[in-house]
Design an enzyme around this catalytic site. Structure first.
Site, PDB file in Angstrom:
ATOM      1  CG  HIS A  58      -1.650  -1.260   1.440  1.00 45.30           C
ATOM      2  ND1 HIS A  58      -1.204  -2.247   2.308  1.00 45.30           N
ATOM      3  CD2 HIS A  58      -2.779  -1.745   0.881  1.00 45.30           C
ATOM      4  CE1 HIS A  58      -2.035  -3.264   2.279  1.00 45.30           C
ATOM      5  NE2 HIS A  58      -2.997  -2.993   1.419  1.00 45.30           N
ATOM      6  CG  HIS A 102      -6.950   2.368   2.024  1.00 43.18           C
ATOM      7  ND1 HIS A 102      -5.739   2.197   1.382  1.00 43.18           N
ATOM      8  CD2 HIS A 102      -7.651   1.217   1.818  1.00 43.18           C
ATOM      9  CE1 HIS A 102      -5.721   1.000   0.807  1.00 43.18           C
ATOM     10  NE2 HIS A 102      -6.866   0.392   1.056  1.00 43.18           N
ATOM     11  CD  GLU A 141      -3.421   3.531  -3.066  1.00 42.85           C
ATOM     12  OE1 GLU A 141      -3.466   4.334  -4.022  1.00 42.85           O
ATOM     13  OE2 GLU A 141      -3.975   2.414  -3.087  1.00 42.85           O
ATOM     14  CB  CYS A 192      -4.058   0.239 -10.519  1.00 43.74           C
ATOM     15  SG  CYS A 192      -4.890  -1.259  -9.984  1.00 43.74           S
ATOM     16  CB  SER A 214      -9.770  -5.866   0.503  1.00 43.99           C
ATOM     17  OG  SER A 214      -9.547  -5.708  -0.887  1.00 43.99           O
TER      18      SER A 214
END
Length: 333
Positions: free
Chosen positions: A85, A135, A137, A206, A234
């Protein structure tokens, strides 16, 4: 004695599904580090958001920690791996200050978002990050820049309420695992309000996120139930559940293992959609299929949009180590 016939079931198995190149690379990095340096290998945060994967790596000798100060002094010669991440800049700096040897398993596509955000900042733009608060990321991307340099936008309502210091000097990036459609709506609203908003050089969401959402959209209409294999933490897996419902599935659920399936709740179905988030291993997909075959006369049909060929190299320090099929059998079967 007559044995009751199993009811027929069509399973629409989505492709592509499951591991993306970034997740595959991150898991390989931990496996190769264990082969090269021996156990224990420390991993900061879950390498990917999947308990089956984490437990499989723990069985091989990986030790998962949330912060670097959890690594015992006697093991500081052992490598520590940063998760797929991404991490704030302060984390590798902390590792260096502690004389730790680290291997960065950040997905190259997440690293690209970091570079896009830093470029906006370098050119004097305030960065608007579209993503989910908390999160890993998002924490990692925000941590690439000085405090106050990034504003987080989660929803269209946030975009409506956002008041920048300089509306003519903004650049945006996004978390890589968002809903493609939701993100497009947020970007459109921001562009409507701030016509000079600068886009990143390339789309931040992505390829794997986009591909998995597109095939679920195609497979969902007419499904009595759509199962997404993935963990509750997730992001990309949860988005797939939402996509399936919006695209026409009567019901969509997120499961981590076949043992979680509630057969009374599933009831009588004739068409099942099945996909997996980017951090969910294929062995669990197979486990789900076999669970349905035990109760239904199941026929699997592939719903496929594209074939993915992306592959990311592991860290230079690990490239001379042989990775065998047996090494990855715990996730690939």
């Amino acid at each position: 004695m007559n044995i009751a016939a199993k009811p027929p079931l069509t399973i629409r198995l989505c492709g592509p599904r499951g591991f993306c190149a970034g997740v595959d690379r991150a898991i390989q990095i931990v496996v190769l580090a264990l082969k090269s340096y021996g156990a224990p290998v420390y991993v900061r945060h879950e390498i990917v958001h999947n308990r089956y994967v984490v437990e499989g790596l723990e069985a091989k000798g990986a030790v998962f920690v949330e912060e670097l100060d959890e690594i015992p002094a006697e093991h500081r010669a052992q490598p520590v791996v940063f998760s797929a991440h991404g991490v704030p800049k302060s984390v590798p700096e902390d590792a260096v200050s502690r004389n730790l040897f680290y291997l960065d398993a950040t997905c190259p596509l997440v690293s690209k978002v970091h570079k896009q955000a830093m470029r906006h900042n370098r050119l004097g733009r305030h960065v608007v990050l579209i993503g989910h608060a908390g999160h890993p990321e998002v924490i990692g991307t925000m941590g690439q820049l000085p405090e106050g340099s990034v504003s987080l936008i989660e929803t269209i309502e946030d975009a409506d309420a956002y008041i920048p210091v300089d509306a003519d000097n903004l650049g945006y990036v996004t978390q890589t695992t968002l809903s493609v459609d939701d993100t497009a709506g947020v970007i459109a609203r921001l562009q409507e309000r701030f016509p000079n908003l600068t886009a990143p050089a390339a789309d931040s969401i992505c390829y794997a996120t986009t591909n998995r959402q597109e095939v679920v959209k195609q497979a969902a209409p007419g499904c009595d139930l759509f199962i997404i294999v993935g963990a509750p933490n997730s992001s990309n897996s949860k988005r797939l559940v939402e996509v399936a419902l919006r695209a026409g599935a009567k019901k969509s659920i997120l499961v981590q293992r076949a043992a979680e399936l509630d057969w009374d709740e599933i009831g009588a179905i004739s068409t099942l959609g099945l996909s997996a988030g980017a951090s969910a291993p294929e062995v669990i997909v197979n486990e789900i299929i076999e669970a349905f075959r035990a109760r239904f006369d199941a026929r699997v049909e592939l719903a496929e949009t594209v074939q993915e060929t992306e592959n990311f190299l592991v860290n230079r320090e690990l490239r001379s180590i042989e990775l065998t099929a047996a090494d990855m059998a715990f996730v690939n079967g």
